[in-house]
Write an enzyme that holds these catalytic residues in place. Structure first.
Site, PDB file in Angstrom:
ATOM      1  N   LYS A 171     -45.927  11.196 -16.084  1.00 27.08           N
ATOM      2  CA  LYS A 171     -45.269  10.512 -14.968  1.00 27.08           C
ATOM      3  C   LYS A 171     -43.849  11.040 -14.765  1.00 27.08           C
ATOM      4  O   LYS A 171     -43.433  11.337 -13.642  1.00 27.08           O
ATOM      5  CB  LYS A 171     -45.219   8.994 -15.219  1.00 27.08           C
ATOM      6  CG  LYS A 171     -46.564   8.318 -15.312  1.00 27.08           C
ATOM      7  CD  LYS A 171     -46.422   6.813 -15.428  1.00 27.08           C
ATOM      8  CE  LYS A 171     -45.696   6.359 -16.674  1.00 27.08           C
ATOM      9  NZ  LYS A 171     -46.420   6.725 -17.928  1.00 27.08           N
TER      10      LYS A 171
ATOM     11  N   ARG B 163     -45.748  -2.838 -14.531  1.00 26.55           N
ATOM     12  CA  ARG B 163     -46.825  -2.717 -15.499  1.00 26.55           C
ATOM     13  C   ARG B 163     -47.722  -3.951 -15.530  1.00 26.55           C
ATOM     14  O   ARG B 163     -48.733  -3.946 -16.223  1.00 26.55           O
ATOM     15  CB  ARG B 163     -46.243  -2.488 -16.909  1.00 26.55           C
ATOM     16  CG  ARG B 163     -45.845  -1.055 -17.175  1.00 26.55           C
ATOM     17  CD  ARG B 163     -47.072  -0.158 -17.285  1.00 26.55           C
ATOM     18  NE  ARG B 163     -46.703   1.206 -17.600  1.00 26.55           N
ATOM     19  CZ  ARG B 163     -46.579   2.167 -16.689  1.00 26.55           C
ATOM     20  NH1 ARG B 163     -46.785   1.887 -15.419  1.00 26.55           N
ATOM     21  NH2 ARG B 163     -46.244   3.389 -17.054  1.00 26.55           N
TER      22      ARG B 163
ATOM     23  N   ARG C 132     -45.036  15.864 -28.387  1.00 23.13           N
ATOM     24  CA  ARG C 132     -43.735  15.716 -27.736  1.00 23.13           C
ATOM     25  C   ARG C 132     -42.587  15.903 -28.725  1.00 23.13           C
ATOM     26  O   ARG C 132     -42.620  15.394 -29.832  1.00 23.13           O
ATOM     27  CB  ARG C 132     -43.613  14.347 -27.064  1.00 23.13           C
ATOM     28  CG  ARG C 132     -44.518  14.201 -25.863  1.00 23.13           C
ATOM     29  CD  ARG C 132     -44.189  13.020 -25.018  1.00 23.13           C
ATOM     30  NE  ARG C 132     -44.400  11.737 -25.687  1.00 23.13           N
ATOM     31  CZ  ARG C 132     -44.514  10.573 -25.039  1.00 23.13           C
ATOM     32  NH1 ARG C 132     -44.438  10.537 -23.724  1.00 23.13           N
ATOM     33  NH2 ARG C 132     -44.694   9.451 -25.712  1.00 23.13           N
TER      34      ARG C 132
ATOM     35  N   ARG D 206     -40.033  11.504 -31.377  1.00 21.35           N
ATOM     36  CA  ARG D 206     -39.754  10.096 -31.097  1.00 21.35           C
ATOM     37  C   ARG D 206     -40.404   9.209 -32.149  1.00 21.35           C
ATOM     38  O   ARG D 206     -41.513   9.486 -32.616  1.00 21.35           O
ATOM     39  CB  ARG D 206     -40.296   9.719 -29.719  1.00 21.35           C
ATOM     40  CG  ARG D 206     -39.396  10.156 -28.581  1.00 21.35           C
ATOM     41  CD  ARG D 206     -40.017   9.980 -27.215  1.00 21.35           C
ATOM     42  NE  ARG D 206     -40.781   8.753 -27.049  1.00 21.35           N
ATOM     43  CZ  ARG D 206     -41.332   8.367 -25.903  1.00 21.35           C
ATOM     44  NH1 ARG D 206     -41.210   9.146 -24.837  1.00 21.35           N
ATOM     45  NH2 ARG D 206     -42.007   7.252 -25.813  1.00 21.35           N
TER      46      ARG D 206
ATOM     47  N   ARG E 149     -50.576   1.936 -28.027  1.00 28.00           N
ATOM     48  CA  ARG E 149     -49.941   1.928 -26.702  1.00 28.00           C
ATOM     49  C   ARG E 149     -50.977   2.167 -25.610  1.00 28.00           C
ATOM     50  O   ARG E 149     -50.958   1.514 -24.564  1.00 28.00           O
ATOM     51  CB  ARG E 149     -48.853   2.999 -26.636  1.00 28.00           C
ATOM     52  CG  ARG E 149     -47.655   2.707 -27.515  1.00 28.00           C
ATOM     53  CD  ARG E 149     -46.755   3.915 -27.618  1.00 28.00           C
ATOM     54  NE  ARG E 149     -46.112   4.217 -26.355  1.00 28.00           N
ATOM     55  CZ  ARG E 149     -45.565   5.396 -26.058  1.00 28.00           C
ATOM     56  NH1 ARG E 149     -45.621   6.379 -26.918  1.00 28.00           N
ATOM     57  NH2 ARG E 149     -44.981   5.575 -24.892  1.00 28.00           N
TER      58      ARG E 149
END
Length: 280
Positions: free
Chosen positions: A60, A137, A171, A215, A226
């Site tokens: 996104k 959300r 990531r 992260r 998640r």
């Protein structure tokens, strides 16, 4: 956007929650375009007011930020707002650190407070229009947004779950410059008639290699949790916008080189990008 900020503040006691964290484009996209919900962008008209939906790790931020530059509107990512608060010494930082590291949910009250502050700051700088990334959300959040502004388009980016997990685990962030990279090289064979998906890694320049960090919430158990929570919460939001007739579902065909031109085509922005490039 001042009205949005005011209503967000007045709605911050909501009890809903917000989650932090394969065709080229589907028949739904074609149908939406055929209903004239997507018109050619008029640079002299009102700036776009778009929302980007999609699972954590789908991209996104990548595509919203590219469109932000192309269209000259701010890209407002609520995930970034949360991370900025986490890196500060503000009163919410410790509370947010615990929530994010557990893969849990952040309340509407906190998210709306952060978003309201961001909108007010943008208004003071003369910003107009926006691309929201990570909000809403929940249906309640969508209803709040609907009360204060007209959302032109909601883009729902989609990838298979096994690809999403690989992307999230790959990531990396440069601890010095703050830029995002991805070390995963993804090659997934299509099943049930779906095409293969390949994504090359987005590697850092030499000066960032030794400074890459992961992260805290990008571990496999947290990523899968998640995704589970997102999928559980997302369907009603998708239905909300689908019923309003402004939902564009876009199945990413691969990495940025494959997906970006197809996304522009689905958004009727391919000609607009060519004109912008010609005048640059």
């Amino acid at each position: 956007m001042a009205a949005m900020a005011r209503l967000f503040r007045s709605s911050s006691s909501s009890s809903a929650v917000f989650f932090v964290g394969r065709s080229l484009y589907t028949a739904a996209a074609t149908e939406l375009k055929s209903q004239s919900c997507l018109s050619r962008i008029d640079p002299k008209g009102r700036n776009v007011q778009w929302v980007f939906l999609g699972c954590p790790g789908v991209g996104k931020g990548t595509y919203a930020s590219r469109l932000s530059v192309l269209l000259g509107v701010p890209h407002i990512a609520t995930g970034d707002l949360v991370r900025e608060e986490l890196s500060s010494s503000g009163p919410l930082s410790k509370q947010l650190a615990y929530i994010v590291n557990q893969g849990k949910l952040v309340s509407d009250e906190i998210i709306i407070s952060l978003l309201s502050k961001r909108l007010e700051a943008g208004e003071s700088k003369g910003e107009s229009g926006f691309i929201l990334d990570g909000f809403p959300r929940t249906v309640r959040q969508a209803e709040i947004l609907d009360e204060v502004t007209d959302i032109d388009l909601v883009v729902n980016l989609k990838l298979p779950e096994n690809v999403l997990v690989e992307k999230c685990l790959g990531r990396r962030i440069c601890s010095q410059c703050g830029k995002n990279f991805n070390v995963a090289s993804i090659n997934v064979k299509g099943e049930n008639g779906n095409p293969d998906i390949s994504m090359a890694p987005l590697l850092p320049p030499p000066q960032c290699v030794s400074k890459l960090i992961t992260r805290a919430d990008d571990t496999e158990p947290i990523v899968r949790e998640r995704l589970r929570i997102y999928n559980e919460k997302s369907q009603p939001v998708e239905d909300f916008y689908r019923n309003k007739g402004n939902l564009l579902e876009f199945d990413l065909p691969g990495g940025i080189p494959e997906s970006w031109p197809k996304l522009l085509e689905a958004l009727n922005l391919d000609e607009y990008e060519e004109k912008q490039s010609a005048t640059a």
